[in-house]
Structure formats: structure tokens, C-alpha cells
Design a protein around this motif. Structure first.
Motif, PDB file in Angstrom:
ATOM      1  N   PHE A   1      59.272  30.131  37.499  1.00 41.44           N
ATOM      2  CA  PHE A   1      59.977  31.392  37.320  1.00 41.44           C
ATOM      3  C   PHE A   1      59.181  32.264  36.358  1.00 41.44           C
ATOM      4  O   PHE A   1      58.564  31.766  35.426  1.00 41.44           O
ATOM      5  N   ILE A   2      59.217  33.577  36.580  1.00 38.23           N
ATOM      6  CA  ILE A   2      58.527  34.505  35.698  1.00 38.23           C
ATOM      7  C   ILE A   2      59.484  35.614  35.273  1.00 38.23           C
ATOM      8  O   ILE A   2      60.391  35.997  36.013  1.00 38.23           O
ATOM      9  N   LYS A   3      59.269  36.106  34.055  1.00 34.90           N
ATOM     10  CA  LYS A   3      60.098  37.210  33.553  1.00 34.90           C
ATOM     11  C   LYS A   3      59.580  38.502  34.157  1.00 34.90           C
ATOM     12  O   LYS A   3      58.392  38.792  34.103  1.00 34.90           O
ATOM     13  N   VAL A   4      60.485  39.277  34.755  1.00 38.87           N
ATOM     14  CA  VAL A   4      60.090  40.530  35.397  1.00 38.87           C
ATOM     15  C   VAL A   4      60.705  41.756  34.740  1.00 38.87           C
ATOM     16  O   VAL A   4      60.266  42.874  34.986  1.00 38.87           O
ATOM     17  N   PHE A   5      61.729  41.544  33.921  1.00 39.35           N
ATOM     18  CA  PHE A   5      62.398  42.684  33.304  1.00 39.35           C
ATOM     19  C   PHE A   5      63.190  42.214  32.107  1.00 39.35           C
ATOM     20  O   PHE A   5      63.711  41.099  32.092  1.00 39.35           O
ATOM     21  N   SER A   6      63.298  43.079  31.100  1.00 42.21           N
ATOM     22  CA  SER A   6      64.174  42.810  29.958  1.00 42.21           C
ATOM     23  C   SER A   6      64.710  44.129  29.436  1.00 42.21           C
ATOM     24  O   SER A   6      64.092  45.179  29.606  1.00 42.21           O
ATOM     25  N   GLY A   7      65.881  44.060  28.828  1.00 40.74           N
ATOM     26  CA  GLY A   7      66.497  45.263  28.295  1.00 40.74           C
ATOM     27  C   GLY A   7      67.945  45.031  27.922  1.00 40.74           C
ATOM     28  O   GLY A   7      68.383  43.887  27.779  1.00 40.74           O
ATOM     29  N   SER A   8      68.676  46.113  27.797  1.00 38.96           N
ATOM     30  CA  SER A   8      70.091  46.018  27.445  1.00 38.96           C
ATOM     31  C   SER A   8      70.869  45.389  28.603  1.00 38.96           C
ATOM     32  O   SER A   8      70.392  45.331  29.736  1.00 38.96           O
ATOM     33  N   VAL A   9      72.076  44.978  28.293  1.00 39.74           N
ATOM     34  CA  VAL A   9      72.935  44.370  29.312  1.00 39.74           C
ATOM     35  C   VAL A   9      73.124  45.325  30.491  1.00 39.74           C
ATOM     36  O   VAL A   9      73.038  44.924  31.653  1.00 39.74           O
ATOM     37  N   VAL A  10      73.336  46.592  30.205  1.00 40.68           N
ATOM     38  CA  VAL A  10      73.572  47.585  31.258  1.00 40.68           C
ATOM     39  C   VAL A  10      72.335  47.721  32.149  1.00 40.68           C
ATOM     40  O   VAL A  10      72.436  47.712  33.380  1.00 40.68           O
ATOM     41  N   GLU A  11      71.153  47.839  31.529  1.00 35.22           N
ATOM     42  CA  GLU A  11      69.914  47.984  32.304  1.00 35.22           C
ATOM     43  C   GLU A  11      69.648  46.751  33.165  1.00 35.22           C
ATOM     44  O   GLU A  11      69.314  46.872  34.354  1.00 35.22           O
TER      45      GLU A  11
END
Length: 70
Positions: free
Chosen positions: A3-13
Motif C-alpha cells: 500500500f502507498i500513501k496517495v493523499f493526506s489532509g483534513s478529515v473533510v478533504e
């Protein structure tokens, strides 16, 4: 399969991007460090911060979907 991380941010995003990916038949994994820290008895460094992970073979498709948002 990795698995790779593709996105991070606030809960809403993150939830918005997660829904877009699910609409395309991709089922991402959401990692929520706030919840993990709370369960372990620690405070969270960045509350309401989440990360999205997908199978490595879906990386290019997912990055195209995410880049279309910008």
C-alpha cells in the motif's frame, strides 16, 4: 501487495477524495492517527488529520484522479 500513501489532509478533504475514488471503483484505506493515538492513550500531534492509502498497482490511476482536483 503493498500500500502507498496517495493523499493526506483534513478529515473533510480526505473524505471528499475517498468518495471520488470509491466512485471510480477504488477502495482506499483511511488512516486516522487521531483515533489511533486516542485508543493508545496518547494525544494526537495533528488532530483531524487523515491519510489515504491504495494498492501500489492503482497509484497512477489514483494520482490522475487527485491531480484533476487541483
Amino acid at each position: 501487495m503493498a500500500f502507498i500513501k496517495v493523499f493526506s489532509g483534513s478529515v473533510v478533504e480526505v473524505q471528499h477524495v475517498r468518495q471520488l475514488l470509491q466512485d471510480q471503483g477504488i477502495e482506499p484505506i483511511v488512516k486516522d492517527n487521531t483515533t489511533s493515538a486516542s485508543v493508545a492513550g496518547f494525544g494526537a500531534v495533528m488532530p483531524d488529520f487523515q491519510e489515504l492509502y491504495v494498492h501500489s498497482d492503482q497509484e497512477s490511476e489514483v494520482k490522475e484522479i487527485i491531480s484533476s482536483l487541483k
